[in-house]
Design an enzyme around this catalytic site. Sequence first.
Site, PDB file in Angstrom:
ATOM      1  N   CYS A 113       0.872  -1.032   0.350  1.00 39.35           N
ATOM      2  CA  CYS A 113       0.033   0.099  -0.017  1.00 39.35           C
ATOM      3  C   CYS A 113       0.875   1.319   0.193  1.00 39.35           C
ATOM      4  CB  CYS A 113      -1.050  -0.148   1.201  1.00 39.35           C
ATOM      5  SG  CYS A 113      -2.364   1.184   0.651  1.00 39.35           S
ATOM      6  N   HIS A 217      -3.699  -5.079   0.318  1.00 40.98           N
ATOM      7  CA  HIS A 217      -3.296  -5.263   1.580  1.00 40.98           C
ATOM      8  C   HIS A 217      -3.459  -6.886   1.800  1.00 40.98           C
ATOM      9  CE1 HIS A 217      -2.869  -1.813   3.910  1.00 40.98           C
ATOM     10  NE2 HIS A 217      -3.745  -1.214   3.021  1.00 40.98           N
ATOM     11  N   GLU A 219      -1.884  -8.690   3.748  1.00 37.26           N
ATOM     12  CA  GLU A 219      -1.902  -9.187   5.033  1.00 37.26           C
ATOM     13  C   GLU A 219      -3.142  -9.483   5.726  1.00 37.26           C
ATOM     14  OE1 GLU A 219      -1.356  -6.199   4.251  1.00 37.26           O
ATOM     15  OE2 GLU A 219      -2.028  -4.844   5.549  1.00 37.26           O
TER      16      GLU A 219
END
Length: 276
Positions: A113, A217, A219
């Site tokens: 990001c 994202h 994660e």
Amino acid sequence: MRPLIGITTSTQVSDDPTRLGLRRYALPAYYVARIEEAGGLPVLLPNVLGEQAAGYVARLDGLVLSGGVDVEPDCYGAQPHAKLGEVDRARDKFEIAAVKAARAAGLPILAICRGMQLTNVAFGGTLVQDIPSQVEGAFQHEQHTTDIEQPGHAVSFEAGTVLHTLAGVAQTRVNSSHHQAVARMAEGFRVTAKAGDGVIEAMEHLQAPFFQCVQWHPERLVADALTRALFAAFLEAARTGPLAPAPRAAAPGTAATARATTGKARAAKAEAGKGR
Ligand code: MN
């Protein structure tokens, strides 16, 4: 021995009346969880002076540039757009120094990001400061109403890129929580994924052994196959990176020697060290 993975952090200033102005370095726990799951030893990096970046890089096996606030437009020679969000000059300076030092050392890098935007700026690129007002016909890239742990829009991979290989498909759906994007891409990088509206969603360095940047994202896309493949490939590169830190002690027949042989460069470094 788990590879030591540095993860950059946000500077947060408290607006709680009982802790007014208290500064903290903060990181969403998702980053730590993914690195730990993939076999790394995560360590959080505070936004210290840029001069310290090389000291971190010398000790790390990999660097993650995390998400966060907008990059100060002055870093890429632009004036602030009316819709520019919060910025953090100290973080910009530290992360620019860190990503440059990591690249110079051949350290595996995963930029997420803001991390991708920051990387682009660090190597000479520019940013779209506000997608809704600057990109005609753009999708909604800020998932305000939907769960960020679910995908929000599709991306298409560029054939022959590392990310395309890891994904194993031509297209996938990703989450999206950004109002900025890469405008002019820095030299030495290429696009690896784009959204249907033309917004650049991922890029990679052309020469680095592992230098992947994604605008979404991963994660927070916990169950996603590409998330697992991406973090696994990053940790694999961190274990075998060409310029990963040498073992502290390398006497023949010791555990340290065995560890050194797990990475080509480590083995090479241990070999070179024998003559001294
Ligand atoms: Mn997006």
